[in-house]
Enzyme design. Structure first.
Site, short mmCIF file in Angstrom:
data_model
loop_
_atom_site.label_atom_id
_atom_site.label_comp_id
_atom_site.label_asym_id
_atom_site.label_seq_id
_atom_site.Cartn_x
_atom_site.Cartn_y
_atom_site.Cartn_z
N HIS A 272 -8.73 -36.45 45.20
CA HIS A 272 -8.47 -36.56 43.84
C HIS A 272 -10.04 -35.38 43.43
CE1 HIS A 272 -6.70 -39.84 43.27
NE2 HIS A 272 -6.02 -39.48 42.48
N ASP A 345 1.31 -34.08 42.13
CA ASP A 345 0.27 -35.30 41.34
C ASP A 345 -0.58 -34.51 40.15
OD1 ASP A 345 -0.62 -37.18 41.57
OD2 ASP A 345 -1.00 -37.50 43.37
#
Length: 449
Positions: A272, A345
């Site tokens: 992330h 993702d």
């Protein structure tokens, strides 16, 4: 268990996966669940996991989905509609008709319904921080309203409902333990029952795709992003748990997603916020990372999510797996034999945005082998870039049709290719957090080691 998987290469994984996955996921008609003698005890403790079975339509297995219907739908779509199918954004608001400044700024349309009508995405993903999740009746009305706004092809409505630390629909749904706790029981039957409970509750809310189970093998104790989300650190124990969870979601009529391919378990960097590099050799990957994904594929998993990780021994380009054709097409499709939907993702994560712009990232993901582009940070830019790439021939019409066909087959397999089932608020309130579902959660906790 997948002790039949050896270190002699991916071909062995592919040829053995059906038997391995089968040992972790007995068919519902067999009268039992995976895991041996304990399966009977789980069945006795879990009558409500199937309590809505009579009320919901049976999902058609992917292998028997009517290909002619898929081809008919595909043939009737424009290029713009096909490109729209590749995208799954976050839409802001508690109702399909809720105006949001975020929607206006991001999409040029104020309400979820207007965004859907404008871009015709293949799906949407729900988050509490987008004001999507307040209470059961609100969420049912939102999912029904978004489906009503989708012209022609119903939406994939997805959620990250892994349970444990990643529970986007808490506190509406039963609070089941994290995968690590389930894995510690050593009983794949419990993984199947947990997934069936979650899937039953998601379906009651109008959610038809779960971004679960996690198929990573968490071998790095410093891993900041996987940890308890994985079933464990031994691939031979993780693989049957993953296969069983896939079966559990299918028992409930919900699509399952194995993540994060080719494996996110051995990293100390969170994708992330950065770009992890995993230095596994191909032999190490085959032994450690691949078995749970092979087991998921053997169990008929609907989708596989890519990881924003670099594995230089699998692809020396330095690109993350999400943008890597050698990994998504070469390994996942050609070596492991996966023919379902490949989802990225989230494309707003730092791990995939380091080298290329947000439009180029979307194009490269499709060229690498992705079918579903999740949460692009600049939706118009990504959408326009993919559309331009199709029109210029950089993404061929054949390649576009491959992805759209897979997405349509997924929808057909789960029973909503041309007509989305409407969720019922009263039924959802009866099913969610039911006594029988809470009993399963308690049973898993009591057997954890």
């Amino acid at each position: 268990m997948v002790r039949c998987i050896r270190t002699t290469g991916l071909a062995v994984i592919v040829t053995m996966v059906a038997g391995c996955a089968g040992s972790g996921a007995a068919s519902p008609s067999s009268g039992g669940s995976p895991g041996g003698p304990s399966a009977g005890r789980v069945n006795e403790a879990a009558p409500a996991a199937r309590e809505t079975a009579a009320a919901r339509p049976e999902a058609t297995p992917r292998s028997t989905a009517r290909s002619s219907s898929v081809e008919d739908v595909l043939a009737g779509m424009s290029v713009e509609e096909k490109v729209g199918q590749l995208f799954m954004p976050v839409l802001y608001g508690s109702a399909a008709t809720t105006s949001s400044s975020e929607n206006q700024a991001r999409f040029g349309a104020a309400t979820p319904a207007k965004v859907i009508a404008k871009y015709r995405p293949g799906g949407v993903i729900l988050f509490p921080w987008a004001d999507n999740v307040k209470n059961v009746r609100q969420l049912v009305a939102l999912t029904n309203g978004m489906q009503k706004a989708s012209p022609g092809v119903p939406l994939l409505i997805g959620a990250d409902q892994e349970n444990g630390p990643i529970s986007r629909l808490a506190p509406l749904v039963t609070g089941l333990p994290a995968a690590k706790v389930i894995g510690s029981t050593g009983d794949p039957a419990l993984a199947r029952r947990a997934a069936e409970v979650t899937g039953t509750e998601l379906r009651a809310l109008g959610v038809n795709l779960d971004f679960a189970p996690v198929a990573d093998v968490n071998v790095n104790p410093r891993n900041p992003v996987i940890g308890p989300r994985a079933y464990g650190s031994d691939p031979e124990k993780v693989a049957p748990m993953v296969a069983a969870a896939v079966k559990g979601f299918h028992d409930a009529g919900v699509a399952a997603t194995a993540k994060h391919f080719p494996g996110h378990g051995d990293t100390s960097v969170d994708s992330h916020t950065g770009l992890p590099v995993i230095k596994h050799s191909r032999s190490q990957w085959s032994k450690l990372d691949a078995p749970p994904f092979a087991a998921a594929i053997g169990a008929g998993v609907d989708a596989v999510m890519s990881a924003h990780v670099v594995m230089p021994k699998l692809d020396p380009s330095g690109d993350p797996a999400t943008l890597s054709k050698p990994i998504l097409t070469g390994l996942l499709r050609e070596k492991l034999g996966f023919d379902g939907v490949v989802s990225t993702d989230a494309l707003n994560m730092a791990g995939v945005r380091e080298k290329y712009g947000d439009g180029e990232v979307a194009v490269r993901a499709v060229l690498a082998g992705a079918d579903l582009l999740l949460m692009p940070p600049d939706y118009p830019k990504a959408h326009d870039a993919v559309l331009a790439a199709v029109r210029s021939g950089r993404i061929s019409g054949e390649r576009l049709d491959e992805s759209v066909r897979r997405l349509l087959k997924l929808k057909a397999a789960r029973g909503f290719l041309t007509k989305a089932p409407a969720a019922d608020a009263a039924e959802a309130e009866r099913v969610l957090r039911s006594a029988a579902h809470r009993k399963i959660a308690s049973l898993i906790t009591s057997r954890a080691r």
